[in-house]
Design a protein around this motif. Structure first.
Motif, PDB file in Angstrom:
ATOM      1  N   ASP A   1     -10.409  -1.944   5.306  1.00 39.25           N
ATOM      2  CA  ASP A   1     -10.769  -1.423   6.635  1.00 39.25           C
ATOM      3  C   ASP A   1     -10.083  -0.085   6.888  1.00 39.25           C
ATOM      4  OD1 ASP A   1     -12.427  -3.522   7.338  1.00 39.25           O
ATOM      5  OD2 ASP A   1     -10.877  -4.616   8.445  1.00 39.25           O
ATOM      6  N   GLU A   2      -8.815   0.005   6.470  1.00 39.93           N
ATOM      7  CA  GLU A   2      -8.075   1.254   6.663  1.00 39.93           C
ATOM      8  C   GLU A   2      -8.681   2.385   5.840  1.00 39.93           C
ATOM      9  OE1 GLU A   2      -3.526   3.079   6.374  1.00 39.93           O
ATOM     10  OE2 GLU A   2      -3.898   0.997   5.791  1.00 39.93           O
ATOM     11  N   VAL A   3      -9.151   2.068   4.626  1.00 38.38           N
ATOM     12  CA  VAL A   3      -9.807   3.085   3.804  1.00 38.38           C
ATOM     13  C   VAL A   3     -11.043   3.623   4.522  1.00 38.38           C
ATOM     14  CG1 VAL A   3     -10.952   3.559   1.602  1.00 38.38           C
ATOM     15  CG2 VAL A   3      -8.947   2.066   1.664  1.00 38.38           C
ATOM     16  N   TYR A   4     -11.818   2.729   5.113  1.00 36.40           N
ATOM     17  CA  TYR A   4     -13.006   3.141   5.849  1.00 36.40           C
ATOM     18  C   TYR A   4     -12.653   4.052   7.029  1.00 36.40           C
ATOM     19  CZ  TYR A   4     -16.619  -0.070   3.908  1.00 36.40           C
ATOM     20  OH  TYR A   4     -17.538  -0.710   3.117  1.00 36.40           O
ATOM     21  N   SER A   5     -11.613   3.683   7.784  1.00 36.62           N
ATOM     22  CA  SER A   5     -11.393   4.300   9.101  1.00 36.62           C
ATOM     23  C   SER A   5     -10.424   5.479   9.112  1.00 36.62           C
ATOM     24  CB  SER A   5     -10.874   3.238  10.078  1.00 36.62           C
ATOM     25  OG  SER A   5      -9.625   2.704   9.649  1.00 36.62           O
ATOM     26  N   ASN A   6      -9.531   5.571   8.138  1.00 35.61           N
ATOM     27  CA  ASN A   6      -8.498   6.596   8.148  1.00 35.61           C
ATOM     28  C   ASN A   6      -9.026   7.875   7.492  1.00 35.61           C
ATOM     29  OD1 ASN A   6      -6.226   8.218   7.761  1.00 35.61           O
ATOM     30  ND2 ASN A   6      -4.871   6.476   7.378  1.00 35.61           N
ATOM     31  N   LYS A   7      -9.114   8.934   8.275  1.00 40.60           N
ATOM     32  CA  LYS A   7      -9.668  10.191   7.773  1.00 40.60           C
ATOM     33  C   LYS A   7      -8.778  10.840   6.722  1.00 40.60           C
ATOM     34  CE  LYS A   7     -12.389  11.245  11.894  1.00 40.60           C
ATOM     35  NZ  LYS A   7     -12.619  12.220  12.992  1.00 40.60           N
ATOM     36  N   ASP A   8      -7.508  10.463   6.686  1.00 32.89           N
ATOM     37  CA  ASP A   8      -6.597  11.009   5.675  1.00 32.89           C
ATOM     38  C   ASP A   8      -6.790  10.360   4.308  1.00 32.89           C
ATOM     39  OD1 ASP A   8      -5.390  12.766   7.464  1.00 32.89           O
ATOM     40  OD2 ASP A   8      -3.882  11.300   8.077  1.00 32.89           O
ATOM     41  N   ILE A   9      -7.526   9.249   4.280  1.00 32.70           N
ATOM     42  CA  ILE A   9      -7.780   8.537   3.025  1.00 32.70           C
ATOM     43  C   ILE A   9      -9.152   8.947   2.507  1.00 32.70           C
ATOM     44  CG2 ILE A   9      -8.094   6.288   1.924  1.00 32.70           C
ATOM     45  CD1 ILE A   9      -6.221   5.116   4.046  1.00 32.70           C
ATOM     46  N   ARG A  10      -9.177   9.472   1.293  1.00 35.88           N
ATOM     47  CA  ARG A  10     -10.446   9.897   0.699  1.00 35.88           C
ATOM     48  C   ARG A  10     -10.875   9.000  -0.453  1.00 35.88           C
ATOM     49  NH1 ARG A  10     -11.464  16.097  -0.091  1.00 35.88           N
ATOM     50  NH2 ARG A  10     -13.525  15.127  -0.375  1.00 35.88           N
ATOM     51  N   SER A  11      -9.976   8.113  -0.886  1.00 35.23           N
ATOM     52  CA  SER A  11     -10.291   7.220  -1.999  1.00 35.23           C
ATOM     53  C   SER A  11      -9.243   6.133  -2.054  1.00 35.23           C
ATOM     54  CB  SER A  11     -10.324   7.990  -3.326  1.00 35.23           C
ATOM     55  OG  SER A  11      -9.062   8.586  -3.575  1.00 35.23           O
ATOM     56  N   ALA A  12      -9.469   5.144  -2.926  1.00 33.73           N
ATOM     57  CA  ALA A  12      -8.508   4.053  -3.071  1.00 33.73           C
ATOM     58  C   ALA A  12      -8.447   3.609  -4.522  1.00 33.73           C
ATOM     59  CB  ALA A  12      -8.881   2.871  -2.183  1.00 33.73           C
ATOM     60  N   VAL A  13      -7.279   3.084  -4.883  1.00 37.21           N
ATOM     61  CA  VAL A  13      -7.071   2.450  -6.188  1.00 37.21           C
ATOM     62  C   VAL A  13      -6.541   1.053  -5.927  1.00 37.21           C
ATOM     63  CG1 VAL A  13      -5.732   2.468  -8.331  1.00 37.21           C
ATOM     64  CG2 VAL A  13      -6.596   4.619  -7.383  1.00 37.21           C
ATOM     65  N   ILE A  14      -7.158   0.064  -6.546  1.00 36.64           N
ATOM     66  CA  ILE A  14      -6.661  -1.311  -6.468  1.00 36.64           C
ATOM     67  C   ILE A  14      -6.071  -1.680  -7.821  1.00 36.64           C
ATOM     68  CG2 ILE A  14      -7.252  -3.736  -6.066  1.00 36.64           C
ATOM     69  CD1 ILE A  14      -9.529  -2.819  -4.277  1.00 36.64           C
TER      70      ILE A  14
ATOM     71  N   THR B   1       0.832  -1.194   0.000  1.00 35.76           N
ATOM     72  CA  THR B   1       0.000   0.000   0.000  1.00 35.76           C
ATOM     73  C   THR B   1       0.871   1.251   0.000  1.00 35.76           C
ATOM     74  OG1 THR B   1      -0.158   0.066   2.422  1.00 35.76           O
ATOM     75  CG2 THR B   1      -1.869  -1.155   1.239  1.00 35.76           C
ATOM     76  N   GLU B   2       0.334   2.301  -0.592  1.00 41.50           N
ATOM     77  CA  GLU B   2       1.015   3.597  -0.624  1.00 41.50           C
ATOM     78  C   GLU B   2      -0.050   4.685  -0.557  1.00 41.50           C
ATOM     79  OE1 GLU B   2       3.974   6.191  -3.567  1.00 41.50           O
ATOM     80  OE2 GLU B   2       2.856   4.466  -4.349  1.00 41.50           O
ATOM     81  N   LEU B   3       0.076   5.572   0.418  1.00 46.53           N
ATOM     82  CA  LEU B   3      -0.856   6.691   0.555  1.00 46.53           C
ATOM     83  C   LEU B   3      -0.246   7.921  -0.120  1.00 46.53           C
ATOM     84  CD1 LEU B   3      -3.466   7.891   1.644  1.00 46.53           C
ATOM     85  CD2 LEU B   3      -2.296   8.303   3.823  1.00 46.53           C
ATOM     86  N   LYS B   4      -0.944   8.442  -1.120  1.00 44.62           N
ATOM     87  CA  LYS B   4      -0.441   9.576  -1.878  1.00 44.62           C
ATOM     88  C   LYS B   4      -1.607  10.478  -2.244  1.00 44.62           C
ATOM     89  CE  LYS B   4       2.295  10.679  -6.008  1.00 44.62           C
ATOM     90  NZ  LYS B   4       2.989  10.123  -7.204  1.00 44.62           N
ATOM     91  N   ASP B   5      -1.521  11.738  -1.865  1.00 41.77           N
ATOM     92  CA  ASP B   5      -2.552  12.731  -2.190  1.00 41.77           C
ATOM     93  C   ASP B   5      -3.938  12.248  -1.763  1.00 41.77           C
ATOM     94  OD1 ASP B   5      -0.649  14.444  -3.307  1.00 41.77           O
ATOM     95  OD2 ASP B   5      -0.813  13.487  -5.270  1.00 41.77           O
ATOM     96  N   ASN B   6      -4.018  11.710  -0.557  1.00 46.32           N
ATOM     97  CA  ASN B   6      -5.277  11.249   0.055  1.00 46.32           C
ATOM     98  C   ASN B   6      -5.887  10.032  -0.632  1.00 46.32           C
ATOM     99  OD1 ASN B   6      -5.595  14.633   0.334  1.00 46.32           O
ATOM    100  ND2 ASN B   6      -5.708  13.400   2.190  1.00 46.32           N
ATOM    101  N   THR B   7      -5.128   9.375  -1.501  1.00 50.60           N
ATOM    102  CA  THR B   7      -5.573   8.134  -2.143  1.00 50.60           C
ATOM    103  C   THR B   7      -4.677   6.998  -1.689  1.00 50.60           C
ATOM    104  OG1 THR B   7      -6.451   9.266  -4.103  1.00 50.60           O
ATOM    105  CG2 THR B   7      -5.909   6.933  -4.339  1.00 50.60           C
ATOM    106  N   LEU B   8      -5.292   5.907  -1.234  1.00 51.33           N
ATOM    107  CA  LEU B   8      -4.523   4.717  -0.870  1.00 51.33           C
ATOM    108  C   LEU B   8      -4.420   3.814  -2.091  1.00 51.33           C
ATOM    109  CD1 LEU B   8      -3.106   3.304   1.536  1.00 51.33           C
ATOM    110  CD2 LEU B   8      -5.182   1.907   1.757  1.00 51.33           C
ATOM    111  N   PHE B   9      -3.200   3.630  -2.566  1.00 52.10           N
ATOM    112  CA  PHE B   9      -2.956   2.715  -3.680  1.00 52.10           C
ATOM    113  C   PHE B   9      -2.679   1.333  -3.094  1.00 52.10           C
ATOM    114  CE2 PHE B   9      -2.235   6.854  -5.414  1.00 52.10           C
ATOM    115  CZ  PHE B   9      -2.663   6.764  -6.729  1.00 52.10           C
TER     116      PHE B   9
END
Length: 258
Positions: A40-53, A7-15
């Motif tokens: 689960d981390e995407v749901y709970s982490n306020k710094d994450i606003r979106s995700a890419v799989i 995983t990598e968090l970049k610009d509020n997106t979790l890759f």
């Protein structure tokens, strides 16, 4: 923390990278467990606003399930395995933050099902999609029979599942399975571009759009009633007041997710 994903968090997106390139990123039970933790981390982490799989490497998004795990399973164990997949993929589908599948290479079987559990899909030109389970005496077991039918229609879905054929990225675009087809080098930049645009919108409204759209495929609920209630609930948010005020004042809205 993880062994089969990165995983990598970049610009509020979790890759989220499925990281078994030597196995063409095939899904096994460890991948599914770690993917569930990442979501689960995407749901709970306020710094994450979106995700890419996406998949590690350039050959495969996810080439399917790890078939070596299937041989020793009884019918009951097979159903339990599918149930775990249903839970993880439904967790992705119900995520209140947008989740995009960036499909690089093969998305077959469980890989196609994972991509379909995301809110929408972007494909590289080398992507291939398919549900080839009939070649193994199986059917899609992680929600594929339902999501594929919803996305591309019953006739095309049945054809794809009964023949076990693969389709190209361009065919997937024509059939409505993916939103965009881009060069492999542009895959993650395109996902980022779309998500950065979505990040400028009201987070609570985005979550409600996802909830209402998902309800359209759930025959146990009244999607129109859910839309009505969620529309009304928007009026109790600071973001609605900010959005309406900004529109009237002809200025960009600044949303806070409240």
């Amino acid at each position: 923390m993880y062994h089969t994903i990165k995983t990598e968090l970049k610009d509020n997106t979790l890759f989220i990278y499925i990281n078994r390139p030597d196995k063409l990123n095939a899904l096994n039970q460890q991948v599914m467990s770690e993917l569930a933790l990442a979501i689960d981390e995407v749901y709970s982490n306020k710094d994450i606003r979106s995700a890419v799989i996406t998949g590690e490497g350039d050959k495969a998004f996810v080439a399917g399930a790890d078939i070596s795990e299937f041989l020793a399973l009884s019918d009951q164990q097979g159903a339990e395995l599918a149930k775990k997949g249903h839970v993880v993929f439904k967790h992705i589908e119900d995520c209140p933050k947008p989740v995009i599948a960036a499909v690089n290479g093969f998305a077959l079987g469980g890989g196609c099902e994972l991509a379909m559990a995301c809110h929408f899909r972007i494909a590289a030109t080398n992507a291939k999609f398919g549900q080839p389970e009939v070649n193994l005496g199986l059917i899609p077991g992680y929600g594929g029979t339902q999501r594929l039918t919803a996305l591309i229609g019953k006739g095309k879905a049945l054809e794809l599942m009964m023949t076990g054929d693969r389709i190209s990225a361009e065919e997937a675009l024509q059939w409505g399975l993916v939103n965009y087809v881009v060069a492999p080098a542009d895959l993650l930049p395109k996902a980022t571009e779309l998500l950065q645009k979505i990040h400028t919108k009201a987070p609570l409204a985005i979550a409600r759009v996802i909830k209402c759209a998902n309800a359209s495929q759930n025959y146990a609920v009244d999607g129109f009633e859910i839309e009505l209630n969620e529309f009304g609930a928007c009026f109790a948010t600071k973001d609605m007041q900010e959005g309406a005020s900004a529109f009237i004042q002809k200025r960009p809205a600044v949303f806070t997710g409240e």
